[in-house]
Design a protein around this motif. Structure first.
Motif, PDB file in Angstrom:
ATOM      1  N   PHE A 233       0.820  -1.205   0.000  1.00 18.15           N
ATOM      2  CA  PHE A 233       0.000   0.000   0.000  1.00 18.15           C
ATOM      3  C   PHE A 233       0.852   1.253   0.000  1.00 18.15           C
ATOM      4  O   PHE A 233       0.517   2.246  -0.662  1.00 18.15           O
ATOM      5  CB  PHE A 233      -0.944   0.014   1.203  1.00 18.15           C
ATOM      6  CG  PHE A 233      -1.825   1.225   1.224  1.00 18.15           C
ATOM      7  CD1 PHE A 233      -2.901   1.328   0.360  1.00 18.15           C
ATOM      8  CD2 PHE A 233      -1.550   2.287   2.078  1.00 18.15           C
ATOM      9  CE1 PHE A 233      -3.705   2.464   0.345  1.00 18.15           C
ATOM     10  CE2 PHE A 233      -2.348   3.425   2.076  1.00 18.15           C
ATOM     11  CZ  PHE A 233      -3.431   3.511   1.213  1.00 18.15           C
ATOM     12  N   GLU A 234       1.963   1.222   0.728  1.00 16.92           N
ATOM     13  CA  GLU A 234       2.831   2.406   0.774  1.00 16.92           C
ATOM     14  C   GLU A 234       3.310   2.787  -0.615  1.00 16.92           C
ATOM     15  O   GLU A 234       3.441   3.969  -0.940  1.00 16.92           O
ATOM     16  CB  GLU A 234       4.024   2.145   1.686  1.00 16.92           C
ATOM     17  CG  GLU A 234       3.674   2.166   3.171  1.00 16.92           C
ATOM     18  CD  GLU A 234       4.868   1.870   4.044  1.00 16.92           C
ATOM     19  OE1 GLU A 234       5.891   1.374   3.503  1.00 16.92           O
ATOM     20  OE2 GLU A 234       4.794   2.139   5.255  1.00 16.92           O
ATOM     21  N   ARG A 235       3.566   1.780  -1.467  1.00 16.59           N
ATOM     22  CA  ARG A 235       4.063   2.048  -2.814  1.00 16.59           C
ATOM     23  C   ARG A 235       2.956   2.235  -3.835  1.00 16.59           C
ATOM     24  O   ARG A 235       3.127   2.912  -4.842  1.00 16.59           O
ATOM     25  CB  ARG A 235       4.991   0.900  -3.245  1.00 16.59           C
ATOM     26  CG  ARG A 235       6.377   1.084  -2.732  1.00 16.59           C
ATOM     27  CD  ARG A 235       7.110  -0.166  -2.351  1.00 16.59           C
ATOM     28  NE  ARG A 235       8.280   0.249  -1.576  1.00 16.59           N
ATOM     29  CZ  ARG A 235       8.239   0.554  -0.280  1.00 16.59           C
ATOM     30  NH1 ARG A 235       7.118   0.444   0.389  1.00 16.59           N
ATOM     31  NH2 ARG A 235       9.327   0.967   0.342  1.00 16.59           N
ATOM     32  N   ALA A 255     -15.023   6.226  -3.516  1.00 14.65           N
ATOM     33  CA  ALA A 255     -16.134   5.705  -4.316  1.00 14.65           C
ATOM     34  C   ALA A 255     -16.645   4.392  -3.735  1.00 14.65           C
ATOM     35  O   ALA A 255     -17.857   4.149  -3.686  1.00 14.65           O
ATOM     36  CB  ALA A 255     -15.688   5.513  -5.762  1.00 14.65           C
ATOM     37  N   VAL A 256     -15.721   3.543  -3.286  1.00 10.87           N
ATOM     38  CA  VAL A 256     -16.126   2.275  -2.666  1.00 10.87           C
ATOM     39  C   VAL A 256     -16.947   2.549  -1.417  1.00 10.87           C
ATOM     40  O   VAL A 256     -17.983   1.904  -1.173  1.00 10.87           O
ATOM     41  CB  VAL A 256     -14.883   1.422  -2.329  1.00 10.87           C
ATOM     42  CG1 VAL A 256     -15.268   0.212  -1.482  1.00 10.87           C
ATOM     43  CG2 VAL A 256     -14.200   0.959  -3.612  1.00 10.87           C
ATOM     44  N   ILE A 491      -8.514  -1.825  -8.253  1.00  9.51           N
ATOM     45  CA  ILE A 491      -9.392  -2.469  -7.269  1.00  9.51           C
ATOM     46  C   ILE A 491      -8.722  -3.703  -6.688  1.00  9.51           C
ATOM     47  O   ILE A 491      -8.693  -3.909  -5.472  1.00  9.51           O
ATOM     48  CB  ILE A 491     -10.737  -2.842  -7.923  1.00  9.51           C
ATOM     49  CG1 ILE A 491     -11.532  -1.591  -8.285  1.00  9.51           C
ATOM     50  CG2 ILE A 491     -11.554  -3.738  -6.996  1.00  9.51           C
ATOM     51  CD1 ILE A 491     -12.775  -1.867  -9.110  1.00  9.51           C
ATOM     52  N   SER A 492      -8.164  -4.530  -7.573  1.00 11.19           N
ATOM     53  CA  SER A 492      -7.533  -5.772  -7.123  1.00 11.19           C
ATOM     54  C   SER A 492      -6.376  -5.496  -6.166  1.00 11.19           C
ATOM     55  O   SER A 492      -6.250  -6.139  -5.114  1.00 11.19           O
ATOM     56  CB  SER A 492      -7.042  -6.571  -8.332  1.00 11.19           C
ATOM     57  OG  SER A 492      -6.353  -7.734  -7.927  1.00 11.19           O
ATOM     58  N   CYS A 497      -4.057  -5.314  -0.686  1.00 17.94           N
ATOM     59  CA  CYS A 497      -3.431  -4.567   0.403  1.00 17.94           C
ATOM     60  C   CYS A 497      -4.336  -4.480   1.639  1.00 17.94           C
ATOM     61  O   CYS A 497      -3.943  -3.886   2.647  1.00 17.94           O
ATOM     62  CB  CYS A 497      -3.074  -3.152  -0.053  1.00 17.94           C
ATOM     63  SG  CYS A 497      -1.776  -3.090  -1.310  1.00 17.94           S
ATOM     64  N   GLY A 498      -5.534  -5.047   1.536  1.00 15.03           N
ATOM     65  CA  GLY A 498      -6.451  -5.049   2.666  1.00 15.03           C
ATOM     66  C   GLY A 498      -7.152  -3.729   2.907  1.00 15.03           C
ATOM     67  O   GLY A 498      -7.687  -3.478   3.995  1.00 15.03           O
ATOM     68  N   ARG A 499      -7.216  -2.876   1.865  1.00 13.59           N
ATOM     69  CA  ARG A 499      -7.786  -1.540   2.046  1.00 13.59           C
ATOM     70  C   ARG A 499      -9.275  -1.486   1.736  1.00 13.59           C
ATOM     71  O   ARG A 499      -9.993  -0.660   2.293  1.00 13.59           O
ATOM     72  CB  ARG A 499      -7.038  -0.544   1.155  1.00 13.59           C
ATOM     73  CG  ARG A 499      -5.591  -0.369   1.511  1.00 13.59           C
ATOM     74  CD  ARG A 499      -5.407   0.392   2.785  1.00 13.59           C
ATOM     75  NE  ARG A 499      -5.962   1.738   2.717  1.00 13.59           N
ATOM     76  CZ  ARG A 499      -5.712   2.700   3.601  1.00 13.59           C
ATOM     77  NH1 ARG A 499      -4.927   2.441   4.628  1.00 13.59           N
ATOM     78  NH2 ARG A 499      -6.259   3.889   3.490  1.00 13.59           N
TER      79      ARG A 499
END
Length: 504
Positions: A233-235, A255-256, A491-492, A497-499
């Motif tokens: 996620f950081e990258r 949006a999600v 999205i994938s 990344c668990g976001r």
């Protein structure tokens, strides 16, 4: 192949017509109007650094670890004289073993390269030697096209997101030192296997199929550690990410959150983000990114509608040459347009929906293959939307003129608005499609010739005594498809990344 001078000499000496051999040059070209590059450029203003293939997180980590592992071996064994080729060979081996292991677990693993590894996945051999000419051929193929590190797959992201840092000659890297603790967490899953020669020495090694299957379970694609998710996620969208992509990803997360749990499939997210940001996005600082996304979708629609009209024209020319006037009459009739009204009146009518809704309707029409009814009607609706809703957008006027940017199209449509609707359709056909096609085909053909590239007959429509006609070999088949816009990849990766959680 005869030279131009030889052909001229034969023609000068000919006294009568003669039969010539049928041309062996194939008719082709995937971008018949040269419109697609602007689409990609607009994507880079929302989700730069992504593509439509690299949508899993673990391959980024695997390739980063492989470059750390080869350097560990070199330092441990004091192989200061290890060559760049030996280093790349080791990394390519790890990449191939990983892909092989995942396809043994699931033949639809969701990573590239399955076809190139088919003999290992489905074959009966119980061992494979990573060494010799056959391995070199496989390695070279994977490195340039089917492998994870290929420029077509994960290669660009590995560099642009800062997983790998170039170190010396082209193709040689070192892992980002900030990722050491994350790589330790990844390696812990299979630490007991590191004594195997496949992970422990340079040069030729033999690997058993059963071992590869076992390793596949230890480093499975979806079995991500928290450290991997955080580093990813950081990258991708955090402090280490490209600022523009970070904003695009934050917009996607918003949006999600806006949609209900059962509405979060990619199509719904795409359509929502194509709406004015004031309707759904509370974060004002992200409105420029939402505007860029909306402009991208309008451009997507414009490209698809013109290419669809190009394919419609080809079908109308199958039996005999047809002039512009007749093509215009047919299109207006099939699209059920009031051909005698002014273009100004047509262009003053309000646009319905948004670009994504229009795009979906046009795509559905193209799938229906109703080339004399629904398709012309949807082409007309799509062009009308682009030329009306598009007036309210701030288009980049520096975009290449010869790729027909929307800024140019809107300017020309405004100059033509005093014409009848019939005549402006004629302008679309002659200027935006046939002239654009001819110009682009000549330019691409010259580039191919100068670079000794592909030998293709890209030009499919030419002028004949009776009007426009098809070049020999041009066929009325196929249809354009929407250009993937990287949203599914985004999205994938956010899911990995668990976001976010999103519907499939």
């Amino acid at each position: 192949m005869a030279s131009l001078e030889e052909l001229l000499a034969v023609a000068a000496n000919a006294s009568a017509p003669s039969i010539v051999d049928e041309s062996g040059v194939q008719v082709g070209g995937v971008d018949p109007l040269g419109l697609r590059q602007i689409n990609f450029d607009l994507m880079d203003k929302v989700l730069p650094g992504l593509n439509n293939v690299a949508n899993r997180l673990r391959p980024f980590i695997l390739m980063t670890w492989a470059w750390r592992r080869v350097r560990t071996i070199i330092e441990r064994d004091k192989l200061g004289g290890a060559t760049d080729k030996q280093m790349r060979d080791f990394v390519d081996r790890i990449e191939a073993i990983y892909s092989w292991s995942q396809f043994l677990l699931d033949t639809d693993a969701g990573i590239p390269g399955g076809q190139a590894l088919a003999d290992l996945i489905y074959g009966e051999k119980e061992t494979y030697r990573f060494g010799g000419k056959k391995w070199e051929q496989r390695r070279n193929l994977r490195r340039t096209s089917t492998g994870l590190i290929s420029p077509l797959n994960y290669g660009p992201g590995l560099r642009s997101m800062g997983w790998l840092i170039p170190a010396g000659p082209a193709g040689v890297f070192q892992p980002n030192p900030l990722l050491d603790s994350m790589l330790d967490a990844f390696e812990a899953n299979f630490a007991d296997e590191l004594d195997h020669p496949a992970f422990n020495k340079l040069g030729s090694v033999e690997v058993e199929r059963d071992d590869v299957r076992q390793w596949g379970e230890l480093w499975e694609l979806s079995d991500l550690t928290e450290a991997e998710q955080l580093a990813g996620f950081e990258r991708l969208a955090g402090p280490q990410a490209d600022p523009m992509r970070r904003e695009g990803m934050t917009m996607l997360e918003a949006a999600v959150e806006y949609l209900d749990d059962d509405e979060r499939e990619a199509s719904a997210l795409r359509a929502l983000m194509a709406s004015p940001p004031e309707e759904w996005l509370d974060i004002a600082d992200l409105h420029p990114r939402a505007d860029a996304w909306r402009r991208l979708q309008i451009r997507q629609l414009f490209r698809l509608s013109l290419e669809a009209m190009f394919y419609w024209i080809i079908r109308e020319l199958v039996d005999r040459p047809v002039g512009t006037v007749e093509l215009t009459r047919r299109f207006a009739k099939q699209a059920e347009l009031e051909a005698d009204e002014t273009a100004q009146k047509w262009l003053s009518e309000g646009a319905e929906g948004n670009a994504v809704q229009q795009l979906n309707q046009l795509d559905e029409a193209l799938n229906s293959q109703d080339w004399q009814g629904d398709i012309p009607a949807q082409i007309a609706s799509a062009l009308h939307f682009c030329l009306t809703a598009g007036r309210n957008e701030k288009w980049d006027k520096s975009e290449a003129f010869d790729r027909l940017p929307l800024a140019r199209a809107l300017k020309e449509a405004n100059e033509w608005q005093k014409l009848s609707l019939r005549d402006i359709i004629g302008k679309f056909i002659e200027v935006w499609i046939i002239a654009q096609h001819a110009y682009w085909c000549v330019g691409r053909g010259l580039a191919d010739a100068r670079g000794r590239g592909k030998t293709l007959l890209r030009l499919r429509i030419v002028m004949d005594e009776g009007g426009w006609t098809l070049t020999p070999g041009a066929q009325a088949r196929g249809a354009p498809v929407p250009t993937p816009d990287r949203l599914q990849t985004a999205i994938s990766l956010l899911q990995e990344c668990g976001r976010i959680t999103a519907s499939e």
